[in-house]
Design a protein around this motif. Sequence first.
Motif, PDB file in Angstrom:
ATOM      1  N   VAL A 183       0.869  -1.179   0.000  1.00 35.65           N
ATOM      2  CA  VAL A 183       0.000   0.000   0.000  1.00 35.65           C
ATOM      3  C   VAL A 183       0.906   1.229   0.000  1.00 35.65           C
ATOM      4  O   VAL A 183       1.685   1.438   0.937  1.00 35.65           O
ATOM      5  CB  VAL A 183      -0.945   0.035   1.219  1.00 35.65           C
TER       6      VAL A 183
ATOM      7  N   TYR B  63       1.024   5.061   0.254  1.00 39.13           N
ATOM      8  CA  TYR B  63       0.237   6.221   0.691  1.00 39.13           C
ATOM      9  C   TYR B  63       0.815   7.489   0.085  1.00 39.13           C
ATOM     10  O   TYR B  63       1.995   7.803   0.241  1.00 39.13           O
ATOM     11  CB  TYR B  63       0.251   6.306   2.216  1.00 39.13           C
TER      12      TYR B  63
ATOM     13  N   SER C  93      -4.020   6.627  -2.476  1.00 38.07           N
ATOM     14  CA  SER C  93      -3.094   5.539  -2.192  1.00 38.07           C
ATOM     15  C   SER C  93      -3.125   4.588  -3.375  1.00 38.07           C
ATOM     16  O   SER C  93      -4.162   4.415  -4.025  1.00 38.07           O
ATOM     17  CB  SER C  93      -3.474   4.775  -0.916  1.00 38.07           C
TER      18      SER C  93
ATOM     19  N   ASP D 260      -7.385   7.436   2.609  1.00 38.81           N
ATOM     20  CA  ASP D 260      -7.758   6.972   3.943  1.00 38.81           C
ATOM     21  C   ASP D 260      -8.104   5.491   3.977  1.00 38.81           C
ATOM     22  O   ASP D 260      -8.741   5.013   4.921  1.00 38.81           O
ATOM     23  CB  ASP D 260      -8.930   7.789   4.486  1.00 38.81           C
ATOM     24  N   THR D 261      -7.686   4.729   2.969  1.00 38.21           N
ATOM     25  CA  THR D 261      -7.984   3.293   2.946  1.00 38.21           C
ATOM     26  C   THR D 261      -7.400   2.596   4.178  1.00 38.21           C
ATOM     27  O   THR D 261      -6.336   2.977   4.676  1.00 38.21           O
ATOM     28  CB  THR D 261      -7.422   2.637   1.676  1.00 38.21           C
ATOM     29  N   ASP D 262      -8.111   1.586   4.652  1.00 38.91           N
ATOM     30  CA  ASP D 262      -7.613   0.814   5.796  1.00 38.91           C
ATOM     31  C   ASP D 262      -7.089  -0.551   5.363  1.00 38.91           C
ATOM     32  O   ASP D 262      -6.847  -1.420   6.185  1.00 38.91           O
ATOM     33  CB  ASP D 262      -8.701   0.648   6.862  1.00 38.91           C
ATOM     34  N   LEU D 263      -6.890  -0.728   4.044  1.00 40.05           N
ATOM     35  CA  LEU D 263      -6.323  -1.985   3.556  1.00 40.05           C
ATOM     36  C   LEU D 263      -4.897  -2.147   4.046  1.00 40.05           C
ATOM     37  O   LEU D 263      -4.158  -1.163   4.198  1.00 40.05           O
ATOM     38  CB  LEU D 263      -6.357  -2.027   2.026  1.00 40.05           C
ATOM     39  N   ALA D 264      -4.501  -3.394   4.266  1.00 50.55           N
ATOM     40  CA  ALA D 264      -3.154  -3.684   4.748  1.00 50.55           C
ATOM     41  C   ALA D 264      -2.636  -4.922   4.021  1.00 50.55           C
ATOM     42  O   ALA D 264      -3.427  -5.745   3.525  1.00 50.55           O
ATOM     43  CB  ALA D 264      -3.165  -3.919   6.255  1.00 50.55           C
TER      44      ALA D 264
ATOM     45  N   ASP E 208      -4.456  -8.615   3.163  1.00 54.22           N
ATOM     46  CA  ASP E 208      -5.904  -8.595   2.926  1.00 54.22           C
ATOM     47  C   ASP E 208      -6.211  -9.119   1.528  1.00 54.22           C
ATOM     48  O   ASP E 208      -5.444  -8.924   0.584  1.00 54.22           O
ATOM     49  CB  ASP E 208      -6.457  -7.168   3.049  1.00 54.22           C
TER      50      ASP E 208
END
Length: 349
Positions: A293, A295, A300, A319-323, A326
């Motif tokens: 990811v 940023y 992103s 503001d993605t919360d992917l990590a 996933d």
Amino acid sequence: MGAITLKGVEKWFGPAQVIKGIDLEVGAGEFVVFVGPSGCGKSTLLRMIGGLEDTSRGQILIDGSDVTDQPPSGRGLTMVFQSYALYPHMTVGENMGFSLKTAGAPKPEIEAKVAAAAEVLKLEPLLERRPKDLSGGQRQRVAIGRSIVREPTAFLFDEPLSNLDAALRVEMRYEIAKLHRRLKKAMIYVTHDQVEAMTLADRIVVLDAGRIAQVGSPRALYERPANLFVAQFIGSPKMNVMACSASGGDWSLEAGRGGSGAPDGSVRVGIRPEHVTLAAPGEGQCDGMVDVVEYLGADSFVVLDCGPSGPITVRVTGDTDLAPGDRAGLVFDPARLVFFDDAGLALWA
């Protein structure tokens, strides 16, 4: 005035051909950018136009006059290089007016032209300084001013911003765009930087191994590339391209899913990162695991490992919360797909 025409232009260095039959017209007042990977011939072609390299075959015309065998001084062009090449012992004003002085121009004429160029480039407060007292961006403006005072029919730029830091590149790109609008002179600009090409050009000439791969507006090249090379060279990040099989208008990815609308002969399918959305695994055209990811603030870039389809990059909000680790399904916008045949040519309906 200042139209430049290339007819079947070739350049050979011994047995090696580096420019391979270029046909191109640059209109008066047009801003054309040569772009391509290192070694594609863009700087060599620019130097041929300027007369700094001989033309092995073909013709170069300026305003309809054949200048192929004319020296640089007989072409009415001026060139701005990556290196500023300013005389360290001269002031800014003396550097800008030096070519006029050597040509024997009267002192009042030199002073008037230097003052006019300094006004355009916002250099009036710096005219008495020496190059060592200037920033990189100011030095490049002086180099451009040295070209302006000669009142050329067209300007040639050979990667003029390569020596500047990121912030100065943005500032100088803006200044060059304003300068073009103000002077209304033809400009040919060589760069390897896609941002410079996309933001400055009226038309972009994409070169590949000494040949023109495609010519068009930035938007045309981005949205309707003629071939696989242009599709993956124009755009940052580059277009995602995957192998596919097509039959009866339907297409599918290896170990993935697919859709409809593929022209006959399609063997690859391409999609820009911003035209892919993420969904639950099992939805869309294929599944992938988040690998990286990146940023960048507002955006992103998410790079997913999609197995046989390779890595696929997706543009998402910052503001993605992917990590990493996933899993997600990838949904391709069907209206934005580009299909390619076995020769790498785009297949457009």
